[in-house]
Motif scaffolding. Structure first.
Motif, short mmCIF file in Angstrom:
data_model
loop_
_atom_site.label_atom_id
_atom_site.label_comp_id
_atom_site.label_asym_id
_atom_site.label_seq_id
_atom_site.Cartn_x
_atom_site.Cartn_y
_atom_site.Cartn_z
N ALA A 56 0.83 -1.21 0.06
CA ALA A 56 -0.18 -0.05 -0.05
C ALA A 56 0.92 1.28 0.02
CB ALA A 56 -0.90 0.01 1.15
N LEU A 57 2.05 1.28 0.73
CA LEU A 57 2.85 2.40 0.64
C LEU A 57 3.87 2.42 -0.46
CD1 LEU A 57 3.64 2.13 4.65
CD2 LEU A 57 2.51 3.84 3.47
N ASP A 58 3.87 1.27 -1.30
CA ASP A 58 4.81 1.26 -2.35
C ASP A 58 6.47 1.23 -1.71
OD1 ASP A 58 5.88 0.94 -5.20
OD2 ASP A 58 5.99 3.14 -5.11
N VAL A 59 6.65 0.53 -0.69
CA VAL A 59 7.89 0.18 -0.41
C VAL A 59 8.14 -1.19 -0.52
CG1 VAL A 59 9.38 0.40 1.72
CG2 VAL A 59 7.60 2.15 1.34
N GLU A 60 9.28 -1.40 -1.07
CA GLU A 60 9.91 -2.71 -1.19
C GLU A 60 10.70 -3.20 0.05
OE1 GLU A 60 13.03 -3.89 -4.26
OE2 GLU A 60 11.03 -3.78 -5.45
N ILE A 61 10.23 -4.56 0.28
CA ILE A 61 10.93 -5.08 1.55
C ILE A 61 12.33 -6.10 1.11
CG2 ILE A 61 10.77 -6.66 3.37
CD1 ILE A 61 7.83 -5.70 3.52
N GLY A 62 13.60 -5.78 1.69
CA GLY A 62 14.55 -6.65 1.78
C GLY A 62 14.83 -7.09 3.13
N VAL A 63 15.43 -8.26 3.33
CA VAL A 63 15.67 -8.85 4.53
C VAL A 63 17.28 -9.11 4.54
CG1 VAL A 63 15.29 -10.59 6.15
CG2 VAL A 63 13.27 -9.67 4.92
N THR A 64 17.75 -8.83 5.75
CA THR A 64 19.26 -9.24 6.00
C THR A 64 19.52 -9.85 7.30
OG1 THR A 64 19.90 -7.06 6.82
CG2 THR A 64 20.42 -7.35 4.37
N MET A 65 20.53 -10.81 7.40
CA MET A 65 20.62 -11.49 8.72
C MET A 65 22.11 -12.19 8.73
SD MET A 65 18.71 -14.94 7.49
CE MET A 65 19.24 -15.96 8.94
N GLY A 66 22.33 -12.47 9.86
CA GLY A 66 23.78 -13.31 10.07
C GLY A 66 23.40 -14.49 10.58
N LEU A 67 24.23 -15.65 10.59
CA LEU A 67 23.87 -16.74 11.29
C LEU A 67 24.49 -16.98 12.40
CD1 LEU A 67 24.54 -19.31 7.98
CD2 LEU A 67 22.58 -18.50 8.87
N PRO A 68 23.79 -17.52 13.55
CA PRO A 68 24.48 -17.89 14.67
C PRO A 68 25.60 -18.90 14.83
CG PRO A 68 22.34 -18.89 14.55
CD PRO A 68 22.24 -18.13 13.29
N LEU A 69 26.33 -18.91 15.80
CA LEU A 69 27.35 -19.93 15.69
C LEU A 69 26.94 -21.43 15.48
CD1 LEU A 69 30.06 -18.70 18.23
CD2 LEU A 69 30.46 -19.32 15.96
N ASP A 70 25.80 -21.84 16.06
CA ASP A 70 25.32 -23.24 16.26
C ASP A 70 24.80 -23.42 14.78
OD1 ASP A 70 22.95 -21.62 16.35
OD2 ASP A 70 21.92 -23.35 17.70
N LYS A 71 24.59 -22.51 14.00
CA LYS A 71 23.98 -22.68 12.53
C LYS A 71 24.91 -22.25 11.54
CE LYS A 71 19.41 -22.33 13.87
NZ LYS A 71 19.29 -22.31 15.28
N ASP A 72 26.44 -22.35 11.72
CA ASP A 72 27.47 -21.73 10.82
C ASP A 72 27.77 -22.65 9.96
OD1 ASP A 72 29.81 -20.74 9.90
OD2 ASP A 72 30.89 -20.76 11.70
N VAL A 73 27.29 -22.38 8.75
CA VAL A 73 27.54 -23.18 7.32
C VAL A 73 28.88 -23.35 7.08
CG1 VAL A 73 25.13 -22.65 6.50
CG2 VAL A 73 26.92 -21.31 5.76
N SER A 74 29.79 -22.23 7.55
CA SER A 74 31.17 -22.79 7.35
C SER A 74 31.90 -23.61 8.27
CB SER A 74 31.93 -21.26 7.16
OG SER A 74 31.97 -20.75 8.60
N SER A 75 31.13 -24.11 9.15
CA SER A 75 31.59 -25.23 10.01
C SER A 75 32.08 -26.52 9.45
CB SER A 75 30.56 -25.48 11.07
OG SER A 75 31.04 -26.43 11.95
N GLU A 76 32.88 -27.27 10.11
CA GLU A 76 33.49 -28.67 9.37
C GLU A 76 32.52 -29.45 10.01
OE1 GLU A 76 37.41 -28.70 10.72
OE2 GLU A 76 38.12 -27.84 9.15
#
Length: 294
Positions: A56-76
């Motif tokens: 209704a306001l003609d405002v586009e939404i984007g979302v940003t986030m960072g992962l927590p350590l227990d969900k770190d996809v660069s983990s081994e």
């Protein structure tokens, strides 16, 4: 022409439905056509209602986030990586459900200061997860953009060159870079050259001052930044980002080390940022036109 946006943390800590709706209204009131939300947990917010209000306001939404350590996809650790992949898939769906167009941020690692170097296996795990998430995002009609941030907030992607290699490794044509002047000012030898290096792989852009406060009150040379954006024909979102303890999300404030007021009143900050960005963009266009004359 790019779409000018503003981070919701200029308006609200993001803990309530009312706060998010107010942020949408204030952004539109100040002439911003896009807003950036931090990750919205679907169980805590009425995403349909937010989507209707944004439309209704003609405002586009984007979302940003960072992962927590227990969900770190660069983990081994496989289970940690699997939890991260699940969180990213959920986030893509939440962005879709809110009527958003993009998911960005530190999607490839935990948002934290690491006490070790990244590993080759961790890099591979992250690349594979982002490639998979890129396909999910593509199917959902959501842009996936990876924010390159400074050494105190990740150990994986600190420079545009690292980001470009990472995207190459994913083999995805849907994953792009998300650059930020605040982080580039710390890590890049030449931020303008880094923007030119990114070229058409730049999918999202943050404008923030070196001290996280008012634009023009720090040390970033924005003339060079806007010249470079024009040179690559950048026409995607340009989003103003500023954090202060005046309005605070505890998790992000701890991760980003926001310990003081960089400002206390958000309305003048938002008005100034829009004017500053539009002025700098117009000045860059004039320089370009002048230099193009024979």
């Amino acid at each position: 022409m790019h779409r000018l946006g503003i981070h919701s943390f200029v308006w609200t800590g993001g803990q309530t439905q009312e706060g998010l709706e107010m942020a949408l209204e204030k952004s539109a009131e100040h002439g911003y056509r896009a807003i950036e939300f931090a990750y919205l947990r679907p169980e805590r917010f009425d995403l349909d209602r937010l989507a209707r209000k944004a439309q209704a306001l003609d405002v586009e939404i984007g979302v940003t986030m960072g992962l927590p350590l227990d969900k770190d996809v660069s983990s081994e650790d496989r289970e940690t990586v699997a939890r991260g992949a699940s969180m990213l898939a959920d986030a893509v769906r939440a962005v879709r459900d809110i009527g958003g167009t993009k998911l960005g941020g530190i999607l490839y690692s935990a948002h934290t200061k690491y006490n070790r170097l990244p590993t080759a296996e961790g890099w591979k795990n992250s690349v594979a997860t982002i490639a998979q998430t890129g396909e999910i995002a593509k199917d959902a009609g959501i842009d996936l953009v990876l924010e390159v941030v400074n050494r105190f907030e990740t150990n994986l992607l600190n420079t545009t060159a690292q980001g470009m290699k990472f995207i190459d490794d994913t083999g995805s044509d849907h994953v792009r870079l998300h650059l930020d002047t605040f982080h580039m000012n710390i890590e890049e030898a030449n931020p303008a050259a880094a923007i030119r290096l990114a070229g058409d792989r730049l999918g999202y852009f943050h404008i923030g001052e070196s001290n996280r406060g008012y634009l023009g009150d720090g040390v970033i040379d924005f003339d060079l930044i806007f010249d470079a954006l024009l040179d690559i024909g950048y026409a995607r979102d340009v989003v103003f980002e500023s954090f202060s303890t005046a309005i605070v999300d505890e998790g992000l404030s701890l991760a980003c080390a926001i310990w003081r007021d960089t400002w206390t009143k958000n309305d003048p900050l938002a008005a100034h940022a829009r004017q500053f960005i539009e002025t700098k963009y117009a000045e860059a266009q004039r320089r370009r036109a002048t230099n193009a004359r024979p």
